[in-house]
Scaffold this motif. Sequence first.
Motif, PDB file in Angstrom:
ATOM      1  N   LYS A   1       1.510   7.282 -12.576  1.00  0.00           N
ATOM      2  CA  LYS A   1       0.529   7.299 -13.657  1.00  0.00           C
ATOM      3  C   LYS A   1      -0.434   8.484 -13.583  1.00  0.00           C
ATOM      4  N   ALA A   2      -0.216   9.393 -12.622  1.00  0.00           N
ATOM      5  CA  ALA A   2      -1.141  10.507 -12.428  1.00  0.00           C
ATOM      6  C   ALA A   2      -1.197  11.425 -13.651  1.00  0.00           C
TER       7      ALA A   2
ATOM      8  N   ARG B   1       0.258   1.917  -9.787  1.00  0.00           N
ATOM      9  CA  ARG B   1       0.226   1.335 -11.129  1.00  0.00           C
ATOM     10  C   ARG B   1      -0.878   0.288 -11.239  1.00  0.00           C
ATOM     11  N   ALA B   2      -1.012  -0.525 -10.195  1.00  0.00           N
ATOM     12  CA  ALA B   2      -2.046  -1.555 -10.192  1.00  0.00           C
ATOM     13  C   ALA B   2      -3.435  -0.927 -10.270  1.00  0.00           C
ATOM     14  N   ALA B   3      -3.650   0.135  -9.505  1.00  0.00           N
ATOM     15  CA  ALA B   3      -4.941   0.822  -9.518  1.00  0.00           C
ATOM     16  C   ALA B   3      -5.243   1.402 -10.901  1.00  0.00           C
TER      17      ALA B   3
ATOM     18  N   GLN C   1      -6.464  12.413  -8.676  1.00  0.00           N
ATOM     19  CA  GLN C   1      -6.576  13.040  -7.363  1.00  0.00           C
ATOM     20  C   GLN C   1      -6.132  12.086  -6.262  1.00  0.00           C
ATOM     21  N   GLN C   2      -6.503  10.821  -6.402  1.00  0.00           N
ATOM     22  CA  GLN C   2      -6.195   9.830  -5.369  1.00  0.00           C
ATOM     23  C   GLN C   2      -4.725   9.441  -5.374  1.00  0.00           C
ATOM     24  N   TYR C   3      -4.116   9.424  -6.553  1.00  0.00           N
ATOM     25  CA  TYR C   3      -2.715   9.013  -6.674  1.00  0.00           C
ATOM     26  C   TYR C   3      -1.898  10.149  -7.290  1.00  0.00           C
TER      27      TYR C   3
ATOM     28  N   PRO D   1       0.822  -1.209   0.000  1.00  0.00           N
ATOM     29  CA  PRO D   1       0.000   0.000   0.000  1.00  0.00           C
ATOM     30  C   PRO D   1       0.856   1.260   0.000  1.00  0.00           C
ATOM     31  N   GLY D   2       0.406   2.269  -0.723  1.00  0.00           N
ATOM     32  CA  GLY D   2       1.124   3.532  -0.771  1.00  0.00           C
ATOM     33  C   GLY D   2       2.339   3.545  -1.673  1.00  0.00           C
TER      34      GLY D   2
END
Length: 343
Positions: free
Chosen positions: A269-270, A229-231, A262-264, A222-223
């Motif tokens: 990959k943002a 990348r997975a997300a 926003q989340q990452y 996590p984090g």
Amino acid sequence: MQIFSIRRCAALSVGVVMLTAGVTALGQKKGKGQDYDRTAIATVLHDANVYVASDADAQKISLVTPGHEIQIVERSGPWVKVFANTDINDAANEDDSSKPIFGEDANVMPASGWIRDKGILGPATASGDVILFGSAANFEDEAERPHAPKGAAASAHLLYKRVAEYFPSSPLAGEAAWRAADIRWQLDKLDVSTLPSAKEQEAYLRPQIYEGELKKVMKVYPGSEFAARAAFDLLDNKLCGDWQGLPKCPEMETGLYVKYAQQYADGPKAAEALYNAVYRQGVVVTMYLVQEDKKKSDEAAKRMQALAMDLKSRYPKSEFAARGESLAFRVSQGIPIYGSDRD
């Protein structure tokens, strides 16, 4: 870091049938819990024939391909007695969505026999994490080339997976787990894309790509950049198949990518996610113009410009910032970025 993309997966499709198989588990194999004997498990780095006896002239009864697991029973000179391919039931126990849609089922069954004592690597092997990672990377490189060897992608997937399983404390474990999951994801994605249902507008009307390995990466790391990348990969299961010229899908997908960015925000990959949002809003501009809805087209154009400016301000050194600005300029000039742009 090399990352598989759907554009490069055409050369990899031959390997997808090696990723899953439905067979009966051997009684001798223990589950990967507390009682799992890590001193007995290993994998091979090359194709290894399994013989009925420790003799090169003996009958061949099976084949162990790179990354598949063996359990070592005894050693005799240059030979090792093993239970071979003891891991193939692991995939069979996964969700049904993990099974290949096309291709022949794997014919390899778990078998007891002898293999030559070479190219065998287990959790106790010195520098085993580096050796496994390097071997997987070599197969990954082969899989990306034209006329890739059969099974190269599958071998890369399994060898990366073994790095994380055998050496969970290795600094390479996180990246290896991610690469293994991504390779499988891209292969399954390619498989699904060949179905007639792939062109359905709604995502629920086509088979979902198996998410188990990617979700495990997010849970275990996590984090991390690998979780981010997975997300990003997982968004594929929410996207439309064919937009069918309607703004509904690119509008929805814009929201998905903006939410991801926003989340990452600090993830690798943002910037790409924000660019994808910019592009989709540019598409919406054109679609509404085709529908002769100038008001909504103008609103989409304003949102696209705002997203492009946000992309540029947050990731000014990213290639995607320049690409986004280029798209925004085209739209401001009345040049469509979806369909034909000829006057």
